[in-house]
Design a protein around this motif. Structure first.
Motif, PDB file in Angstrom:
ATOM      1  N   ASP A 152       0.738  -1.277   0.139  1.00 31.45           N
ATOM      2  CA  ASP A 152       0.117   0.203  -0.120  1.00 31.45           C
ATOM      3  C   ASP A 152       0.838   1.186   0.030  1.00 31.45           C
ATOM      4  O   ASP A 152       0.762   2.208   0.739  1.00 31.45           O
ATOM      5  CB  ASP A 152      -0.910  -0.091   1.179  1.00 31.45           C
ATOM      6  CG  ASP A 152      -2.230   1.203   1.097  1.00 31.45           C
ATOM      7  OD1 ASP A 152      -2.423   1.381  -0.016  1.00 31.45           O
ATOM      8  OD2 ASP A 152      -2.573   1.441   2.061  1.00 31.45           O
ATOM      9  N   LEU A 153       1.783   1.135  -0.958  1.00 33.10           N
ATOM     10  CA  LEU A 153       2.821   2.247  -0.935  1.00 33.10           C
ATOM     11  C   LEU A 153       1.856   3.863  -1.381  1.00 33.10           C
ATOM     12  O   LEU A 153       2.536   4.758  -0.732  1.00 33.10           O
ATOM     13  CB  LEU A 153       3.759   2.239  -2.124  1.00 33.10           C
ATOM     14  CG  LEU A 153       4.653   0.851  -1.911  1.00 33.10           C
ATOM     15  CD1 LEU A 153       5.569   0.929  -2.965  1.00 33.10           C
ATOM     16  CD2 LEU A 153       5.509   1.138  -0.428  1.00 33.10           C
ATOM     17  N   TRP A 154       1.008   3.717  -1.773  1.00 29.32           N
ATOM     18  CA  TRP A 154       0.110   4.819  -2.471  1.00 29.32           C
ATOM     19  C   TRP A 154      -0.973   5.205  -1.690  1.00 29.32           C
ATOM     20  O   TRP A 154      -1.820   6.223  -1.825  1.00 29.32           O
ATOM     21  CB  TRP A 154      -0.160   4.774  -3.722  1.00 29.32           C
ATOM     22  CG  TRP A 154       0.731   4.137  -4.799  1.00 29.32           C
ATOM     23  CD1 TRP A 154       0.853   2.854  -5.191  1.00 29.32           C
ATOM     24  CD2 TRP A 154       2.055   4.581  -5.044  1.00 29.32           C
ATOM     25  NE1 TRP A 154       1.839   2.594  -5.969  1.00 29.32           N
ATOM     26  CE2 TRP A 154       2.694   3.790  -5.792  1.00 29.32           C
ATOM     27  CE3 TRP A 154       2.800   5.794  -4.743  1.00 29.32           C
ATOM     28  CZ2 TRP A 154       4.053   3.837  -6.034  1.00 29.32           C
ATOM     29  CZ3 TRP A 154       4.070   5.957  -5.247  1.00 29.32           C
ATOM     30  CH2 TRP A 154       4.534   5.012  -6.167  1.00 29.32           C
ATOM     31  N   GLY A 155      -1.148   4.568  -0.601  1.00 31.16           N
ATOM     32  CA  GLY A 155      -2.128   4.852   0.406  1.00 31.16           C
ATOM     33  C   GLY A 155      -3.622   4.324   0.057  1.00 31.16           C
ATOM     34  O   GLY A 155      -4.708   4.737   0.689  1.00 31.16           O
ATOM     35  N   LYS A 156      -3.711   3.376  -1.005  1.00 31.34           N
ATOM     36  CA  LYS A 156      -5.267   3.181  -1.385  1.00 31.34           C
ATOM     37  C   LYS A 156      -5.984   2.594  -0.218  1.00 31.34           C
ATOM     38  O   LYS A 156      -7.073   2.853  -0.225  1.00 31.34           O
ATOM     39  CB  LYS A 156      -4.953   2.336  -2.568  1.00 31.34           C
ATOM     40  CG  LYS A 156      -6.498   1.843  -3.145  1.00 31.34           C
ATOM     41  CD  LYS A 156      -6.261   0.966  -4.420  1.00 31.34           C
ATOM     42  CE  LYS A 156      -5.439  -0.529  -4.062  1.00 31.34           C
ATOM     43  NZ  LYS A 156      -5.338  -1.389  -5.097  1.00 31.34           N
ATOM     44  N   ASN A 157      -5.458   1.526   0.220  1.00 35.86           N
ATOM     45  CA  ASN A 157      -6.283   0.901   1.408  1.00 35.86           C
ATOM     46  C   ASN A 157      -6.398   1.709   2.611  1.00 35.86           C
ATOM     47  O   ASN A 157      -7.428   1.750   3.126  1.00 35.86           O
ATOM     48  CB  ASN A 157      -5.644  -0.420   1.612  1.00 35.86           C
ATOM     49  CG  ASN A 157      -5.386  -1.471   0.740  1.00 35.86           C
ATOM     50  OD1 ASN A 157      -6.391  -1.359  -0.197  1.00 35.86           O
ATOM     51  ND2 ASN A 157      -4.330  -2.357   0.811  1.00 35.86           N
ATOM     52  N   ARG A 158      -5.577   2.610   2.919  1.00 36.20           N
ATOM     53  CA  ARG A 158      -5.707   3.520   4.148  1.00 36.20           C
ATOM     54  C   ARG A 158      -6.802   4.430   3.630  1.00 36.20           C
ATOM     55  O   ARG A 158      -7.633   4.809   4.426  1.00 36.20           O
ATOM     56  CB  ARG A 158      -4.364   4.132   4.419  1.00 36.20           C
ATOM     57  CG  ARG A 158      -2.967   3.284   4.815  1.00 36.20           C
ATOM     58  CD  ARG A 158      -2.095   3.914   5.324  1.00 36.20           C
ATOM     59  NE  ARG A 158      -1.451   4.793   4.434  1.00 36.20           N
ATOM     60  CZ  ARG A 158      -0.468   4.550   3.567  1.00 36.20           C
ATOM     61  NH1 ARG A 158      -0.230   2.966   3.779  1.00 36.20           N
ATOM     62  NH2 ARG A 158       0.051   5.208   2.691  1.00 36.20           N
ATOM     63  N   GLU A 159      -6.700   4.954   2.316  1.00 36.26           N
ATOM     64  CA  GLU A 159      -7.727   6.103   2.274  1.00 36.26           C
ATOM     65  C   GLU A 159      -9.353   5.433   2.240  1.00 36.26           C
ATOM     66  O   GLU A 159     -10.277   5.885   2.473  1.00 36.26           O
ATOM     67  CB  GLU A 159      -7.744   6.734   0.839  1.00 36.26           C
ATOM     68  CG  GLU A 159      -6.086   7.604   0.972  1.00 36.26           C
ATOM     69  CD  GLU A 159      -6.359   8.752   1.864  1.00 36.26           C
ATOM     70  OE1 GLU A 159      -7.632   9.044   2.211  1.00 36.26           O
ATOM     71  OE2 GLU A 159      -5.112   9.227   2.502  1.00 36.26           O
ATOM     72  N   ALA A 320      -4.964   6.445  -6.447  1.00 41.41           N
ATOM     73  CA  ALA A 320      -4.042   5.414  -6.237  1.00 41.41           C
ATOM     74  C   ALA A 320      -4.129   4.219  -7.092  1.00 41.41           C
ATOM     75  O   ALA A 320      -3.119   3.430  -7.383  1.00 41.41           O
ATOM     76  CB  ALA A 320      -3.948   4.896  -4.726  1.00 41.41           C
ATOM     77  N   GLU A 321      -5.012   4.027  -7.724  1.00 33.43           N
ATOM     78  CA  GLU A 321      -5.288   2.978  -8.461  1.00 33.43           C
ATOM     79  C   GLU A 321      -4.278   3.082  -9.858  1.00 33.43           C
ATOM     80  O   GLU A 321      -4.034   2.305 -10.519  1.00 33.43           O
ATOM     81  CB  GLU A 321      -6.856   2.686  -9.190  1.00 33.43           C
ATOM     82  CG  GLU A 321      -7.705   2.610  -7.984  1.00 33.43           C
ATOM     83  CD  GLU A 321      -7.781   1.042  -7.624  1.00 33.43           C
ATOM     84  OE1 GLU A 321      -6.823   0.248  -8.514  1.00 33.43           O
ATOM     85  OE2 GLU A 321      -8.498   0.739  -6.987  1.00 33.43           O
ATOM     86  N   PHE A 322      -3.935   4.308 -10.139  1.00 32.59           N
ATOM     87  CA  PHE A 322      -3.003   4.614 -11.220  1.00 32.59           C
ATOM     88  C   PHE A 322      -1.759   4.055 -11.198  1.00 32.59           C
ATOM     89  O   PHE A 322      -0.949   4.023 -12.136  1.00 32.59           O
ATOM     90  CB  PHE A 322      -2.998   5.921 -11.575  1.00 32.59           C
ATOM     91  CG  PHE A 322      -4.205   6.570 -12.268  1.00 32.59           C
ATOM     92  CD1 PHE A 322      -4.357   6.920 -13.671  1.00 32.59           C
ATOM     93  CD2 PHE A 322      -5.389   6.854 -11.300  1.00 32.59           C
ATOM     94  CE1 PHE A 322      -5.473   7.261 -14.316  1.00 32.59           C
ATOM     95  CE2 PHE A 322      -6.445   7.458 -12.224  1.00 32.59           C
ATOM     96  CZ  PHE A 322      -6.595   7.524 -13.467  1.00 32.59           C
ATOM     97  N   TYR A 323      -1.178   3.738  -9.828  1.00 29.29           N
ATOM     98  CA  TYR A 323       0.018   3.358  -9.726  1.00 29.29           C
ATOM     99  C   TYR A 323       0.262   1.955  -9.290  1.00 29.29           C
ATOM    100  O   TYR A 323      -0.953   1.269  -9.070  1.00 29.29           O
ATOM    101  CB  TYR A 323       0.604   4.087  -8.289  1.00 29.29           C
ATOM    102  CG  TYR A 323       0.363   5.581  -8.497  1.00 29.29           C
ATOM    103  CD1 TYR A 323       1.606   6.209  -9.121  1.00 29.29           C
ATOM    104  CD2 TYR A 323      -0.532   6.550  -8.139  1.00 29.29           C
ATOM    105  CE1 TYR A 323       1.644   7.775  -9.457  1.00 29.29           C
ATOM    106  CE2 TYR A 323      -0.443   7.716  -8.423  1.00 29.29           C
ATOM    107  CZ  TYR A 323       0.576   8.212  -9.032  1.00 29.29           C
ATOM    108  OH  TYR A 323       0.569   9.746  -9.169  1.00 29.29           O
ATOM    109  N   PRO A 324       1.298   1.253  -9.263  1.00 32.88           N
ATOM    110  CA  PRO A 324       1.646  -0.182  -9.179  1.00 32.88           C
ATOM    111  C   PRO A 324       1.104  -0.757  -7.821  1.00 32.88           C
ATOM    112  O   PRO A 324       1.476   0.164  -6.718  1.00 32.88           O
ATOM    113  CB  PRO A 324       2.989  -0.323  -9.696  1.00 32.88           C
ATOM    114  CG  PRO A 324       3.565   0.981  -9.446  1.00 32.88           C
ATOM    115  CD  PRO A 324       2.649   1.838  -9.792  1.00 32.88           C
ATOM    116  N   ASP A 325       0.848  -1.922  -7.750  1.00 33.36           N
ATOM    117  CA  ASP A 325       0.055  -2.582  -6.451  1.00 33.36           C
ATOM    118  C   ASP A 325       1.560  -3.357  -6.232  1.00 33.36           C
ATOM    119  O   ASP A 325       2.059  -4.087  -7.156  1.00 33.36           O
ATOM    120  CB  ASP A 325      -1.061  -3.507  -6.621  1.00 33.36           C
ATOM    121  CG  ASP A 325      -2.169  -2.414  -6.522  1.00 33.36           C
ATOM    122  OD1 ASP A 325      -2.079  -1.382  -6.130  1.00 33.36           O
ATOM    123  OD2 ASP A 325      -3.202  -2.880  -7.003  1.00 33.36           O
TER     124      ASP A 325
END
Length: 490
Positions: A152-159, A320-325
């Motif tokens: 979760d480097l881009w904070g998708k799950n946290r957001e 955040a979906e635009f960035y790699p998981d």
């Protein structure tokens, strides 16, 4: 020569790979041009100083209905808040939002699982398996413990978690709004029952008076002092009074049924309600700093604000979906043919790895998703601003109505006093043969109308008091940070 070629290839490959990766990443994160310039309005930005003056009053408390001094009303509100289907629906929505929040929280944590499998298989003789297994049937036993974690480097799950938490807060505030709407609806229906009883008393007095007029008229007809016309007129007026009284009885019954429904019970529950004994209520004065503080006192405004906050986090999730998981995984356990070797050290197995998912070309799906999130944000902001404007207008309207009724009621009481005196004099003169029946009927009509006006004004004022208490939040107070100005999504 070959060394020179390899060296040149390495010099070329490094920059080329960097350019390629930069191009890919730029394409993945390309949401340029998608934005919103909407923002929630400040309560103080609206002109309210004339319509909503500061009067050093107090905000209503949670037991605001106690001001009317009717213990039955308090008990009815308490009963409704315990068993109303409307409130049960609101609680179910809160529970559903809470469950979604718990699920979102689980996505931010490592996932650990365990499994066991048994398979019976015949292995081919035409593969590279050793002779001891080729062409034989084997039972494979596998017991594995697995673990996985998304970085979760881009904070998708946290957001996503923050969005669901805001949704829970919004649902809780909406449940409070349901409670406020329900309690105020019961109080207003109860006040309507009191109004109908007051009009019923007036109608009964009118019925007695018209019976007396008919009795006097019959006597005067016997003595030849009145004609059959006066007698029939008195009978018609008496019948009209009986119809009016019967109509009020029906309205009282209907209001009782309405109260029974609001209590979440059957219509028979409404029949058990005693006649209201409502007092005038407290003095009406608005609290200071009302426009600014109202945003934390009205549950519907608080709920709308949390909905805006939830959409802000949804926008960040969509970006955040635009960035790699990047996902990490680990597995370890036992894997063996047959039962006897499963628990041996040689049957141990383990694996570890990582997986990267990088969106490169999706046909515009991610951009469309982000546009949808921004549209939801714009809608939530517009809904908040509309709710705030309606709330301020609601307070101003209730206060204006109360002040107007206060001005009218003094004149109405004086008019009613004079009309009743005129009716008393007309009846006395008619009995003494000093005036006509028409004078008495006119006096009765005036007295009836003036008494009804006074009763309706008093009940309307109390109805506006109840509506004002609800408009001021009914004792609700939000202690969270939901009233802070929402930052524009970037």
């Amino acid at each position: 020569m070959n060394n020179q070629i390899n060296s040149s290839a390495r010099r070329f490959t490094g920059p080329a790979l960097s350019v390629l990766m930069a191009t890919v990443l730029a394409g993945c994160a390309n949401y340029a041009g998608i934005h919103s310039d909407k923002h929630i309005a400040e309560a103080t930005s609206y002109a309210t100083t004339q319509s909503i003056p500061a009067e050093q009053g107090h905000w209503p408390s949670a037991d605001w209905a106690d001001q009317f001094g009717d213990t039955q009303l308090k008990a009815l509100i308490g009963e409704a808040l315990q068993g109303s289907p409307s409130l049960e629906k609101a609680r179910a929505r809160v529970a559903s939002a809470t469950a979604l929040s718990e699920g979102a929280n689980a996505n931010t944590l490592p996932q650990v699982g365990a499994g066991y499998s048994w398979t019976r298989q015949r292995f081919s003789e035409s593969t590279l398996l050793p002779p001891s297994f080729a062409g034989s049937w084997q039972s494979e036993n596998k017991a594995i413990i697995t673990a996985s974690y998304e970085l979760d480097l881009w904070g998708k799950n946290r957001e996503a978690l923050k969005s669901t938490v805001s949704a829970v807060r919004a649902s809780e505030a909406e449940a409070e709004q349901v409670k406020l709407t329900l309690s105020s609806a019961i109080a207003r229906a109860y006040n309507e029952l009191a109004r109908l009883y007051a009009l019923h008393d007036i109608a009964q007095d009118e019925l007695k008076q018209r019976r007396e007029v008919l009795r006097v008229t019959n006597g005067r007809v016997t003595m030849g002092l009145e004609t059959e016309v006066e007698k029939r007129t008195a009978e018609a007026n008496l019948a009209a009074s009986e119809v009016a009284l019967s109509s009020l009885d029906g309205n009282i019954q209907r209001t009782r049924y309405q109260l029974g429904a609001l209590l979440g019970q059957g219509p028979d529950r409404g029949l058990a309600i005693s006649r209201p004994t409502l007092a005038t209520g407290d003095e009406v004065r608005l609290p200071d700093n009302l426009p600014a503080d109202l945003v934390s006192r009205r549950p519907d405004i608080v709920a709308a604000r949390w909905r805006v906050d939830a959409t802000l986090h949804d926008i960040k999730v969509a970006k955040a979906e635009f960035y790699p998981d990047i996902n990490l995984s680990l597995a370890m356990g036992l894997d063996a043919f047959g039962w006897g070797r499963l628990l041996h050290a040689a049957s141990r197995t383990a694996s570890a790895g990582s997986a990267i998912h990088l969106p490169i070309f999706d046909g515009g799906a991610l951009r469309a998703q982000l546009k949808g999130r921004y549209a939801e944000f714009d809608f939530a902001v517009a809904n908040y601003n509309e709710t705030l404007v309606n709330a301020l207008t609601d307070v101003a309207t209730q206060l204006s109505d109360i002040r107007a009724i206060d001005t009218q009621i003094d004149s109405a009481i004086r008019t009613d006093t004079a009309a009743r005196r005129a009716l008393t004099l007309a009846l006395a003169q008619y009995k003494a043969g000093l005036t006509t029946q028409l004078t008495v009927l006119n006096a009765q009509t005036n007295a009836l109308a003036s008494s009804q006006v006074v009763a309706n004004l008093r009940m309307n004022r109390r109805d506006r008091q109840i509506a004002l208490a609800a408009a001021l939040g009914g004792g609700y107070a939000d202690t969270s940070d939901s009233t802070k100005q929402a930052a524009l999504p970037r």
